[in-house]
Structures are given as structure tokens and as C-alpha cells.
Write a protein that holds these residues in place. Structure first.
Motif: not given
Lengths: 434, 507
Positions: A135-137, A175-179, A208-213
Motif C-alpha cells: 500500500n505504502l509503495v 517501511n518508512l525507514l526502509d524506503i 538497522s534501517r535508521f540512520s542513527h542521526r
């Protein structure tokens, strides 16, 4: 006031004050601040750069803004967004989706909200999707202009980010972080949270998909800076219609900030909290005391406001109790002292109370047990005492274990100020044992 | 020209308000100052707390109604679901526009509410500050966890000039969620002082009597009730209920309005009786009035909690007594109470330390069925066969909630029970079958070194009395002065027998 002719417009005092109230109330209640984020210039610059890269260059990013409540997280973000939207190359390009953990309590609602904010309701129509990701995609796909390179960047802001982490499987975050990691549509995810340990809440695959910023908003202003902040908040802008009045007002504000007693109040406040919200509450209370007969904030107003802000609510509630209820609270205090905070039941309290009546009381009469029970129940309704285990336990209410939710000092202080407290009750409270 | 009391509001309106809200002028002024002029922003959320009947809802509602500001009053008691709350707010702000256009979906979330509010707000932007009043706000805590934080920052979420006012009796500290939320502005409504209560209560005078008389009546009423109850509503009810009785001597001509002392003597016992009945809701006000009119006959007023209305079968009474003894006596003292030759057991030595605190302070302990039956057979007069009827009576006692079963239902062979009645109740029951419970209770046992106990031993050595069963003996001993159960129950080790009893027995 003055009959001197001048170029400025002169408004009557009432009108001026009405203008002042309108302006300052917008600042304190609606967060429309005269200056940008005060004391967070570097964070401001950092965030602006980051979002600009997404908006202009189509770079995906994710960032968390972490700071205590009322530190100015939303304010910082709003400032940056406002600035961003004023840039010409950005305005037409970027799409904004604002979500809040308070409102979007599950991912279904969140997805619907995203659809709505992207104006894609008619595109989706009655389509049925297999999964959330699909859906999101689809939604993001629909935003593409045709060729892969020039799809529009989307900026997601997630207020109360920690609440999204409680959603089932953290699907939305995943999903958001994956995108944001893969080279699909350029998105920027900005999370706002007050929890320092927010990363611990994220599942491994999400983390792991987060940029850690992370951008930390931990205020480091000293008292002088704080005072300057107060002055800035109260100052009238130069475009105020009546310039003479504005000058007078600003001079008054400066005098206020230099006044010794006002400074003491502000220092006390500064020592307990540095955040903007509580400062706004204090200033708002002081502002509400400004009238035509009192056309400036005086130190006394500030003192009164601070008194209102810091008054102990539980002591206030204790002052309103009847003598009988107060006696029960004292009996509980004694039980707490003797048994070192062990829970107790009504029988014990009643027993303690009767011991007092027999030995020392002159002013308090004996009451029937049901009357005392009623007083006890009232205390429970006020949540001054709390049952130890849930109400489901089938036991007589006299024997249900309860805990006193008041502090020793709280009781003693409240007792000192209790209106017309009989002396024998006071003595009983101060005596060491029952 | 003098300055207006509160800019933005007409002076006569404000004066009318002060008139309508006696003794709440400070609170009114603070609120008006906080609200500012109608178009100006107000603080996003205000939390008002104070005891019951201190005029929280009344002041706010009168204020908003009289000044004709847009507002929505929602009592959280009425809102079984959040949907009802949302609908009430939208309906009172947007009226027909809301009902005609898109309504809320079924089971709306806060998100739906905010979305709809914003939509409607674009059509009808606020010209004046809108106020949402949530009465009994403590109930919001039991609804969805996001509701309370959401409402606190509603102004930010809907971007409208709206202020949420929460009213509650409970302090704000109990509301704060784990991770915190937007802090509302706290306002306290203090209780009416005694003088203020007097002033307000004296307002509703009786047309047939002078205001001074009513005022003096209120003075007497407050003298009795003020130390127990400061609730204006309750006091008003009691005042109205008892006034006819106060006036009785005036009507019959026994006293004049000036005979304050006579009137006081007449009404004071009446008011004290009212405290034990009407105030506790033991009798309804209709019953109370009927009882007052039925003058002459000594109609003893019985409340719900009086024990005389419980009628049980003979064995059930004994079963209940046995259950009471089993619940409140430590199991190892059973030998002392129910065995003929129990030997010498000193009270203080053989019990563990924690058993020394009175069980009447700690509450009933669970006991197994076997122990109940054993005690039952030893206290009951005649021989009873352990038939099904006895067991049926146990389970009917459980149904009546005089006993409560503590073990699980699947434990068939050794169920455990607890006695769930009070000492006064069991004494009343025991009196009907001529059994002395207090004598069999460990908590009321004598210390052996007391002279009273020596007297006791002397009595038992008397040959004539030896033939008497122990129960009748004890009955005689306590026949005169009843053991004062209203006196505090001491820790068992400190207990003293009432002096008059021991003196009598020494003679």
C-alpha cells in the motif's frame, strides 16, 4: 495622556493593552515566537541543511530530535519547516506529511492519514492491498512524475515518535525507514520524542534501517541567557502601532529583569526547570494580571504567578478536608511511622483514631463507626489513599489493605496552614508515637 | 470614566456574575483575567481542582453562559465511549453544519475527531475563543491512553483558538502519564469557609419565618455537621430536611423565636440522629420524614446496616459463629477454647510474634472446612449429624456473602473459607442463640497475671458452679455490663478487662 503632537499614532491605554495582550498571548499560548529557537542555533542549522538536501537534491534521510518535554522540539521543527517552505526551489517540490503518535494510534489509521495528506484518496479508490508495504509503495509510486529520477521528495514528521514504536510489528516505522534506505522515492523521516532511550524501543530490523542521526535538545543556557530569553519573550516588536507605548513597555520589561525580587523568582524557576513551556505558563499568569490600572508587569505580579505555579496541590486538597478526615490522615501517618510504610487497613486506622479520642482529645467527639467509614471512603475517592490490590479481591472493606499517598512533610506542612486546626489534633500529629 | 472591570466584557454582565456566584469572586476574577478578551488566545488547557461542591462546574458554566462565549460542556460520566464525547463537542460548536455534513465514522478515533474538527473549522473559523469543559475529568484516564494528552494539546492539534478546561476533584499529579504530557495550567478552588457556608445556606430562608431564625438554625446545623461534612450540597439537603422539626415548638407555641436555647435543645439530638441515618444513606429522606411525622410512638429508626433484619436458621447461626471463631482465632488456640482438659497454656509464650497483633485489626484468616465443622460440633448444643443439610447451609452462607470461599472451586475435598461479617454482626447473631462469642475470642482473652483472672479461677473452683457448663458460666459473667466493643481493640498482649466486670466478680 500627553498632548504633544507627534508623528506616531496614539491609542488609548485600553486599546494598547488589548494589543499587548493579543500579541503576547499568541506567543505564550500559540507558540508564535518573536525570535527563532533560542539557544539552539547549531541544531537549527543542522536540521535545515539536512532537510534541504532531501528537498533539493532528493537525498533520503532519517533523523530523531530528542529532548525533554517543553524543550522546544516542535518549535524547532516548525521554524525549520517555515524557513524551508519560504525557499522557492523547495516550495513546489516537497510534500509534507505530519503524523502524531497521539492521533495515529495504529498503522491502519496512519496509512489512511498519509493517503489523505498526500491527496491520493481518489487514486487509491477501492483498491485492496495485500500488505501494508504494498500500500505504502503504491502511494509513493503514485507521486512519481514518470521517470525515476524526478519523483517528488516526501517529508514525514512523526511527533511522539516513541508511541509509533508500540504499534504492532512497528510496520509503519519499518517501511518508512526502509524506503529512506533504499533508492526509491526520496523521503526524509523526522521523529520527535522525549525519550532518550527511544532506540531501545525499536526492533532490530527497524533499528538497522535508521540512520542513527540524533539531534539532542538539551538546553545549556545559563541564568543570564535565560534572563535575556525572558526579556525577548516579553518585548514588543518595533512595528507595534503605538510606538511610545511600546517604548514604555520595553523599558518596563528591562526594569523588571533587573529588579532584585523578580530576579529571585526567575532564578528559582530557572533552577527547577529551564524549558519554554513552564516559563510560558509563568509569564502567562503574570500577563493576565496586567490591566489598565496596572499597565506593566511588576515584580509582585511575577511573584504571585510563581506562587500559583508552585503551590502544592495535595496540601491544597488537605486544607479542604473536614476535621474527621484530617484526623484519619494523621492516624495513618502514625501507622506509617510505626510500621515503616507497611500497608494498613481501615480497622487499624480506626483503632489509632479511637486511642487518640480516649487519651487526648477535647475538641473532637466520638463518631459512629459508619460515619468514620464514610470519611475514609472519601479519602479513597480523592486518591489520597490507594488500595494495594485491585478491587476484585473479595474482602471486607474494613480489612482491605491501603497505602497512604502522602508524604510526612506534606502532612505536617498542610497541618500548619490548616484553617482553625484544634490544638490537640496538632499536638497529636507532632507527637512521636500515636 | 473608570476602567472596565474586565476589558472585553460589559460591566453589568460581570456584576451580575459576581451576584450570582457568592463567595467565589476571587476565582471568578482569576478566570476572567486568564481568559482575556473573547478574541484573544487563552492557555491551551486549564485544570481546575477542588473538593466536591466548591462550585467548579457552576462557576465555569455560569460564566460562559452569561458572557455568551462559545462552549461545549461534556460530563465524562456520560461518555461511555470516546465517540460520544467527540460528537457532543462537535455538535455544540458547529451545530447543524456537523449533523448535515459528514458525520463521524463508527467507533471514531481521536484522529477522526481532529480531522473533522479541522474541516469544520475551515468553514466556521473561531471568532472567539472556544471552550471545551470536561467535567469529572478523572474518568478520562480510564479511556484510551491518547485521549487525555490529546485533549491537553488540542489547540496545537486542531490549530484553532480553543481552550480545554478540565474539572476534577483529584489532584493533577494523579493524571500525569508515564512519559509526561503537555502540562495544563492548574487552578485551585478552595472550600467555602464556615462563615461562607453560613452565608450561602442562609440564603434559602423559609417564607413563614424570619431570616434571623433560619440563620440561627443554620448555625446549629453547622455546629453539628461541620466537623464531619463540608459538602455544601449535602448540608443544604440536611438543612431542608430538618427545618420542619426545628419549627415544631414554634408552631405548637411552646417556644418563641427568641428562645434560642429551647430550640437548640429540641433540635440537637435530632440532628445527631440524622448524622447516623440520613447522612449515611441508611434511610431515605422520605423514610426520615415519615418517621418524624410519626411522633409519639418510639419508632426506632433502623438503617440498612443494623443487624436485626438478618434472619438465619438455627444451625446456620452456629455455623456462622464457628466460622467467625475459626477466622479470628489462631488455629493452635483451638485446644484452649474447645477442649475440656487443655492443660495450662500461657497465652504470651506459645504464640509466634506475628500472632500477637490482634486479628481484629488484621482481618479474617482463611480456614479449612474440617476446622469449621470441628468448632461447630463443639459449640452447638445438641448432637448434629453431618448431613447434607449442614453442608447445604454452608454453601448458602457463601451465597449470602456471609462467608466467602477463598480456595478455587475445583478443590472439592478441602475447600477454604473466610468469615465476612463484622464483630457487631456476629454478636447480634450470637445473642439470639444465647452464645457468648467474645468469651471465645483470643483477641479478648485475659492476661493470666491480672487479678481478674484470679477471680475467675476462684469462681470455677466453687463446687456449685462446677456443674455449670462453661458457656453458661461465661454468660453469667458477662450478663451485666456488655463488653465495650466500641473501645479500641488493643494488641492482645495489652488487653485489660473493663474494671467494673472484675470488681463485680471479686465480690
Amino acid at each position: 495622556m500627553s498632548k504633544r503632537k507627534s508623528k506616531d499614532i496614539h491609542l488609548p491605554a485600553g486599546e494598547c493593552l488589548s494589543q499587548v495582550q493579543r500579541l503576547l498571548r499568541e506567543r505564550f499560548c500559540h507558540q508564535q515566537l518573536p525570535v527563532g529557537p533560542f539557544g539552539f542555533e547549531s541544531q537549527h542549522k543542522h536540521l535545515l541543511e539536512l532537510l534541504k538536501r532531501t528537498a533539493v537534491h532528493g537525498e533520503s534521510n532519517s533523523v530523531l530530535i530528542v529532548g525533554p518535554r517543553g524543550a522546544g522540539k516542535s518549535m524547532l521543527l516548525n521554524c525549520v519547516l517555515k524557513e524551508l517552505m519560504e525557499m522557492n526551489e523547495v516550495k513546489k517540490n516537497i510534500l509534507l506529511v505530519q503524523l502524531s503518535g497521539l492521533l495515529q494510534t495504529d498503522d491502519g489509521i496512519a496509512l489512511k492519514e498519509i493517503t489523505r495528506q498526500l491527496n491520493l484518496e481518489n487514486v487509491v479508490g477501492d483498491k485492496v492491498f495485500g500488505s501494508f508495504a504494498e500500500n505504502l509503495v503504491f502511494l509513493l509510486e503514485a507521486l512519481k512524475k514518470g521517470d525515476r529520477s524526478s519523483s517528488r521528495p516526501v517529508l514525514f514528521t512523526l511527533d511522539e515518535f516513541d508511541l509509533f514504536a508500540h504499534h504492532k510489528n512497528q510496520t509503519l516505522l519499518y517501511n518508512l525507514l526502509d524506503i529512506s534506505q533504499s533508492a526509491q522515492t526520496p523521503v526524509a523521516v523526522v521523529g520527535l520524542t522525549c525519550r532518550l532511550d527511544v532506540l531501545e524501543l525499536l526492533e532490530k530490523r527497524v533499528k538497522s534501517r535508521f540512520s542513527h542521526r540524533q539531534i539532542h535538545l538539551l538546553s545549556a543556557v545559563d541564568f543570564q541567557g535565560f534572563l535575556r530569553g525572558v526579556e525577548l519573550q516579553l518585548r514588543l516588536p518595533p512595528d507595534f502601532p503605538d510606538r511610545r507605548f511600546a517604548e514604555d513597555w520595553n523599558a518596563g520589561v528591562e526594569a523588571l529583569c533587573e529588579d532584585k525580587s523578580a530576579e529571585a523568582v526567575l532564578r528559582k524557576h530557572f533552577n527547577s526547570s529551564k524549558d519554554f513551556r513552564s516559563l510560558h505558563m509563568l509569564l502567562m499568569l503574570a500577563l493576565s494580571r496586567v490591566t489598565v490600572s496596572n499597565p506593566a508587569i511588576r515584580p509582585a505580579d511575577l511573584l504571585e504567578a510563581s506562587r500559583l505555579c508552585t503551590s502544592d496541590a495535595k496540601a491544597n486538597v488537605l486544607h479542604g478536608l473536614s476535621i474527621l478526615e484530617l484526623c484519619l490522615v494523621i492516624a495513618m501517618k502514625h501507622l506509617n511511622d510505626v510500621y515503616e510504610g507497611e500497608p494498613f487497613n481501615f480497622q487499624m486506622v480506626h483503632n489509632e483514631f479511637k486511642k487518640f479520642l480516649q487519651r487526648k482529645s477535647h475538641s473532637v467527639h466520638n463518631f459512629e463507626k459508619p460515619v468514620v467509614v464514610k470519611a475514609f471512603e472519601h479519602l479513597q475517592e480523592l486518591e489520597l489513599i490507594k488500595p494495594m490490590d485491585g478491587a476484585s479481591v473479595r474482602s471486607q472493606k474494613e480489612y482491605q489493605l491501603v497505602k497512604l499517598m502522602l508524604d510526612h512533610t506534606q502532612i505536617m506542612e498542610a497541618l500548619q496552614k490548616y484553617p482553625q486546626c484544634p490544638t490537640d489534633v496538632k499536638q497529636w500529629a507532632t507527637s512521636a508515637f500515636g | 470614566m473608570s476602567a472596565p472591570l474586565h476589558p472585553g466584557y460589559a460591566d453589568d454582565r460581570v456584576r451580575l456574575l459576581i451576584e450570582k456566584l457568592p463567595c467565589r469572586e476571587t476565582q471568578l476574577n482569576t478566570l476572567l483575567a486568564l481568559m482575556g478578551e473573547p478574541e484573544q488566545y487563552c492557555y491551551p488547557s486549564i485544570f481546575i481542582y477542588g473538593h466536591r461542591a466548591t462550585g467548579k462546574s457552576y462557576v465555569i458554566q455560569t460564566l460562559l453562559r452569561e458572557l455568551e462565549l462559545p462552549h461545549a460542556v461534556v460530563s465524562c460520566v456520560e461518555c461511555v465511549s470516546a465517540g460520544i464525547l467527540f460528537e457532543q463537542v462537535l455538535r455544540s460548536f458547529f451545530g447543524s453544519a456537523y449533523s448535515s455534513s459528514n458525520a463521524l465514522p463508527r467507533k471514531p478515533s481521536l484522529s477522526d475527531f481532529i480531522r473533522l474538527y479541522r474541516q469544520l473549522c475551515v468553514q466556521f473559523p473561531a471568532t472567539q475563543t472556544r471552550y471545551i469543559i470536561l467535567d469529572k475529568a478523572e474518568l478520562l484516564r480510564d479511556m484510551d491512553a491518547n485521549l487525555l494528552p490529546g485533549f491537553l494539546r488540542l489547540q496545537e492539534l486542531v490549530e484553532d483558538n480553543v481552550t480545554v478546561i478540565l474539572l476534577s476533584e483529584i489532584v493533577w499529579d494523579k493524571f500525569r502519564p508515564n512519559t509526561g504530557c503537555f502540562e495544563p495550567l492548574l487552578l485551585h478552588f478552595p472550600n467555602y469557609s464556615k462563615a461562607e457556608l453560613q452565608q450561602i445556606l442562609a440564603r434559602d430562608t423559609h417564607p413563614a419565618y424570619s431570616p434571623e431564625l433560619y440563620s440561627s438554625y443554620i448555625n446549629i446545623l453547622l455546629g453539628v455537621f461541620y466537623s464531619v461534612c463540608r459538602d455544601l450540597r449535602e448540608l443544604r439537603h440536611l438543612a431542608a430536611l430538618n427545618f420542619p422539626k426545628f419549627c415544631e415548638p414554634l408552631e405548637t407555641g411552646e417556644a418563641k423565636e427568641k428562645d434560642a436555647h429551647k430550640l437548640w435543645r429540641n433540635i440537637e439530638p435530632q440532628l445527631k440522629k440524622a448524622m447516623q441515618t440520613v447522612y449515611l444513606r441508611e434511610v431515605s429522606s422520605v423514610q426520615w420524614e415519615e418517621q418524624q411525622s410519626a411522633e409519639g410512638e418510639v419508632a426506632e429508626l433502623r438503617g440498612l446496616s443494623s443487624h436485626d433484619h438478618v434472619e438465619l436458621p438455627y444451625y446456620s447461626k452456629y455455623l456462622l459463629i464457628a466460622a467467625y471463631l475459626a477466622s479470628y482465632n489462631p488455629a493452635r488456640t483451638d485446644r484452649r477454647f474447645f477442649l475440656k482438659h487443655h492443660g495450662k497454656i500461657k497465652k504470651t509464650n506459645f504464640l509466634k510474634k506475628h500472632e500477637k497483633t490482634s486479628n481484629h485489626l488484621l482481618g479474617p484468616k482463611p480456614f479449612p472446612l474440617d476446622r469449621l465443622l470441628a468448632i461447630f460440633y463443639s459449640v452447638v448444643d445438641s448432637r448434629v449429624a453431618p448431613t447434607a443439610s449442614v453442608f447445604a447451609q454452608i454453601s448458602s452462607l457463601v451465597t449470602l456473602q456471609l462467608l466467602s470461599q477463598v480456595s478455587h472451586d475445583d478443590q472439592l475435598d478441602a475447600p477454604k473459607y473466610k468469615c465476612a461479617v463484622s464483630l457487631d454482626f456476629i454478636r447480634a447473631i450470637a445473642r439470639t442463640v444465647g452464645f457468648d462469642v467474645v468469651r471465645h475470642l483470643y483477641d479478648f482473652l485475659l492476661r493470666p497475671d491480672r487479678h481478674a483472672d484470679r477471680a475467675c479461677r476462684r469462681v470455677t473452683t466453687c463446687p456449685l458452679l462446677l456443674i455449670l457448663s462453661r458457656r453458661t458460666l461465661s454468660f453469667q459473667m458477662y450478663a451485666g455490663p456488655p463488653l465495650a466493643c466500641d473501645s479500641p481493640i488493643p494488641a492482645a498482649s495489652r488487653f485489660l478487662r473493663p474494671p467494673d466486670v472484675s470488681e463485680k466478680m471479686q465480690k
